[in-house]
Every structure is written in C-alpha cells, then in structure tokens.
Design a protein around this motif. Sequence first.
Motif, PDB file in Angstrom:
ATOM      1  N   GLY A 160       0.806  -1.222   0.000  1.00  0.00           N
ATOM      2  CA  GLY A 160       0.000   0.000   0.000  1.00  0.00           C
ATOM      3  C   GLY A 160       0.837   1.270   0.000  1.00  0.00           C
ATOM      4  O   GLY A 160       0.696   2.117  -0.897  1.00  0.00           O
ATOM      5  N   PRO A 161       1.719   1.446   0.978  1.00  0.00           N
ATOM      6  CA  PRO A 161       2.544   2.661   0.993  1.00  0.00           C
ATOM      7  C   PRO A 161       3.451   2.783  -0.231  1.00  0.00           C
ATOM      8  O   PRO A 161       3.642   3.893  -0.756  1.00  0.00           O
ATOM      9  CB  PRO A 161       3.371   2.506   2.275  1.00  0.00           C
ATOM     10  CG  PRO A 161       2.578   1.593   3.136  1.00  0.00           C
ATOM     11  CD  PRO A 161       1.909   0.641   2.192  1.00  0.00           C
ATOM     12  N   TYR A 201       2.950   1.553  -3.307  1.00  0.00           N
ATOM     13  CA  TYR A 201       2.153   1.892  -4.481  1.00  0.00           C
ATOM     14  C   TYR A 201       1.752   3.365  -4.451  1.00  0.00           C
ATOM     15  O   TYR A 201       1.812   4.063  -5.466  1.00  0.00           O
ATOM     16  CB  TYR A 201       0.914   1.006  -4.545  1.00  0.00           C
ATOM     17  CG  TYR A 201       0.086   1.215  -5.793  1.00  0.00           C
ATOM     18  CD1 TYR A 201       0.390   0.532  -6.966  1.00  0.00           C
ATOM     19  CD2 TYR A 201      -0.981   2.108  -5.798  1.00  0.00           C
ATOM     20  CE1 TYR A 201      -0.355   0.736  -8.118  1.00  0.00           C
ATOM     21  CE2 TYR A 201      -1.728   2.317  -6.940  1.00  0.00           C
ATOM     22  CZ  TYR A 201      -1.415   1.635  -8.101  1.00  0.00           C
ATOM     23  OH  TYR A 201      -2.147   1.855  -9.241  1.00  0.00           O
ATOM     24  N   TRP A 202       1.362   3.833  -3.275  1.00  0.00           N
ATOM     25  CA  TRP A 202       0.958   5.237  -3.158  1.00  0.00           C
ATOM     26  C   TRP A 202       2.107   6.167  -3.528  1.00  0.00           C
ATOM     27  O   TRP A 202       1.931   7.098  -4.308  1.00  0.00           O
ATOM     28  CB  TRP A 202       0.484   5.512  -1.739  1.00  0.00           C
ATOM     29  CG  TRP A 202       0.150   6.957  -1.504  1.00  0.00           C
ATOM     30  CD1 TRP A 202       0.926   7.900  -0.894  1.00  0.00           C
ATOM     31  CD2 TRP A 202      -1.049   7.630  -1.902  1.00  0.00           C
ATOM     32  NE1 TRP A 202       0.296   9.125  -0.879  1.00  0.00           N
ATOM     33  CE2 TRP A 202      -0.928   8.983  -1.502  1.00  0.00           C
ATOM     34  CE3 TRP A 202      -2.213   7.222  -2.556  1.00  0.00           C
ATOM     35  CZ2 TRP A 202      -1.918   9.927  -1.742  1.00  0.00           C
ATOM     36  CZ3 TRP A 202      -3.206   8.161  -2.787  1.00  0.00           C
ATOM     37  CH2 TRP A 202      -3.044   9.499  -2.380  1.00  0.00           C
ATOM     38  N   ARG A 203       3.286   5.890  -2.987  1.00  0.00           N
ATOM     39  CA  ARG A 203       4.428   6.773  -3.230  1.00  0.00           C
ATOM     40  C   ARG A 203       4.943   6.695  -4.667  1.00  0.00           C
ATOM     41  O   ARG A 203       5.273   7.714  -5.287  1.00  0.00           O
ATOM     42  CB  ARG A 203       5.573   6.434  -2.268  1.00  0.00           C
ATOM     43  CG  ARG A 203       5.332   6.837  -0.821  1.00  0.00           C
ATOM     44  CD  ARG A 203       5.419   8.352  -0.629  1.00  0.00           C
ATOM     45  NE  ARG A 203       6.737   8.863  -0.945  1.00  0.00           N
ATOM     46  CZ  ARG A 203       7.738   8.968  -0.063  1.00  0.00           C
ATOM     47  NH1 ARG A 203       7.550   8.575   1.186  1.00  0.00           N
ATOM     48  NH2 ARG A 203       8.902   9.471  -0.424  1.00  0.00           N
ATOM     49  N   VAL A 225       1.086   6.524  -7.495  1.00  0.00           N
ATOM     50  CA  VAL A 225       0.104   7.609  -7.394  1.00  0.00           C
ATOM     51  C   VAL A 225       0.804   8.961  -7.271  1.00  0.00           C
ATOM     52  O   VAL A 225       0.616   9.851  -8.103  1.00  0.00           O
ATOM     53  CB  VAL A 225      -0.844   7.375  -6.204  1.00  0.00           C
ATOM     54  CG1 VAL A 225      -1.852   8.513  -6.102  1.00  0.00           C
ATOM     55  CG2 VAL A 225      -1.575   6.035  -6.364  1.00  0.00           C
ATOM     56  N   VAL A 226       1.621   9.118  -6.248  1.00  0.00           N
ATOM     57  CA  VAL A 226       2.311  10.390  -6.024  1.00  0.00           C
ATOM     58  C   VAL A 226       3.520  10.520  -6.943  1.00  0.00           C
ATOM     59  O   VAL A 226       3.917  11.619  -7.312  1.00  0.00           O
ATOM     60  CB  VAL A 226       2.739  10.508  -4.544  1.00  0.00           C
ATOM     61  CG1 VAL A 226       3.444  11.827  -4.281  1.00  0.00           C
ATOM     62  CG2 VAL A 226       1.516  10.374  -3.634  1.00  0.00           C
ATOM     63  N   ARG A 227       4.121   9.379  -7.317  1.00  0.00           N
ATOM     64  CA  ARG A 227       5.296   9.325  -8.188  1.00  0.00           C
ATOM     65  C   ARG A 227       6.503  10.033  -7.566  1.00  0.00           C
ATOM     66  O   ARG A 227       7.248  10.744  -8.231  1.00  0.00           O
ATOM     67  CB  ARG A 227       4.985   9.885  -9.583  1.00  0.00           C
ATOM     68  CG  ARG A 227       3.964   9.043 -10.341  1.00  0.00           C
ATOM     69  CD  ARG A 227       3.766   9.491 -11.768  1.00  0.00           C
ATOM     70  NE  ARG A 227       2.803   8.653 -12.446  1.00  0.00           N
ATOM     71  CZ  ARG A 227       3.094   7.540 -13.107  1.00  0.00           C
ATOM     72  NH1 ARG A 227       4.355   7.150 -13.162  1.00  0.00           N
ATOM     73  NH2 ARG A 227       2.157   6.825 -13.694  1.00  0.00           N
TER      74      ARG A 227
END
Length: 211
Positions: free
Chosen positions: A175-176, A178-180, A183-185
Amino acid sequence: MTTDPAAAPSAPARRAPAGAAVLREDVTEAIRDAVLAELAAVGFARMSIEGIARRAGVGKTAVYRRWKSKLHLVLDLIGAFAVDGLPVPATGSLYGDVRALLEVLSHVLRHPVASAVIPDLLVEAARNPEIADAVRGALLEGQLRMAQVIVSAAAARGEIPPDTDPSRALDLAIGPLYWRQVVVRDDIHPTHLDTLAQAVVAGLRTPSASA
C-alpha cells in the motif's frame, strides 16, 4: 488365413494435430518487444492487436495464437518482470526479509510498463470482474507466495504470532509503496525502504484485532 504379425506393414507415423505447431520463440519475443513500443507510443487504452502485429512484422493470427486479448498480453509481460521466479528472501530475520521484499516490489513498480499500465488495468478491473480476476492473478499471486514463505519463517523463529496472515504483510508493504511510486510518483530512497520495513515488522508483531 492367419496373418503373420511380423509380415504386417508398419503403421504410418502419426501426424501432429493441426493446432499443435510449435510457436516460434523469436516471433513471441518480437511481439513482446512490439507491445513495449506500443505502450510507450500510445498507452494501454489506445493500444491494439493490429498495431502490435504491424510493429512486430507479423499477422494478427500470430498474436492471437499466443494471447487471446491485449489485456492477457500485457498481464503476461507484467508477470515476466514481477516476483514470479525470483528467489524468496531468506536473510534469517523478519526485518531483513521484509526489507528485501520491499526492494523487489519497488523495482517492479519502477519498471516503465508497470508504472504506465497498472493504473489503467486497475481502472479496467473496477469495471469488469473477469479483468479483475486476471489482474489479481498476475499481480498478487506471486507476491502472496513470497509473503507466505517470509511470514511462515518468521513465525517459526518466534518473531511474530503463528497465526499471522501473509496478506496482511502485503497490505502493510505494498500500500505505501504503491501510493508513493505510482500515485504520487515520488522517488523512493533506500532510507524510506528501511523505515517502511521497520513499520511493517512492527505491524506484523502487533496481534490483529478480532473481527
């Protein structure tokens, strides 16, 4: 009249079924290379079997003999560089194994195919249960097998409760990341993976609340 078996003509060699021709590996690789080029040029949504075949210098039939749709073609590509076939971390400690797993997952998410295609696939999966099942199989099963080995080894060493759910390890880790990364890139530095590994270990050592 009795026929002498030794004098009987031998049976003709059995021909291979018409559909059993061996697929040429050079053609398969040319198609995979064409997919990467098409993804870079037009993206997943606009990519077509026709465009892939044209770029690979083959007919559409050659593509469909290997994959039944562009979705399955892309999922096969993702599976080729995902964790399937990679050695499961065995550092001797839960932290070391989790840190190594995060390194592998971070590498997968940095791959240009993954970063460009996975978000599109997740959108398609939300609309189509069949696609959702295919995506789940390609992206989750190999990672879950790795998590199962890591969690089982840690439980055997007494580092975490014996009933720890391996999918919980993936939730805490992926989760963390993938988000970084997707999503946030944001760029992921080694120190961030260190900190995340510590957080995952702490989370796994805390008994989950009863349902």
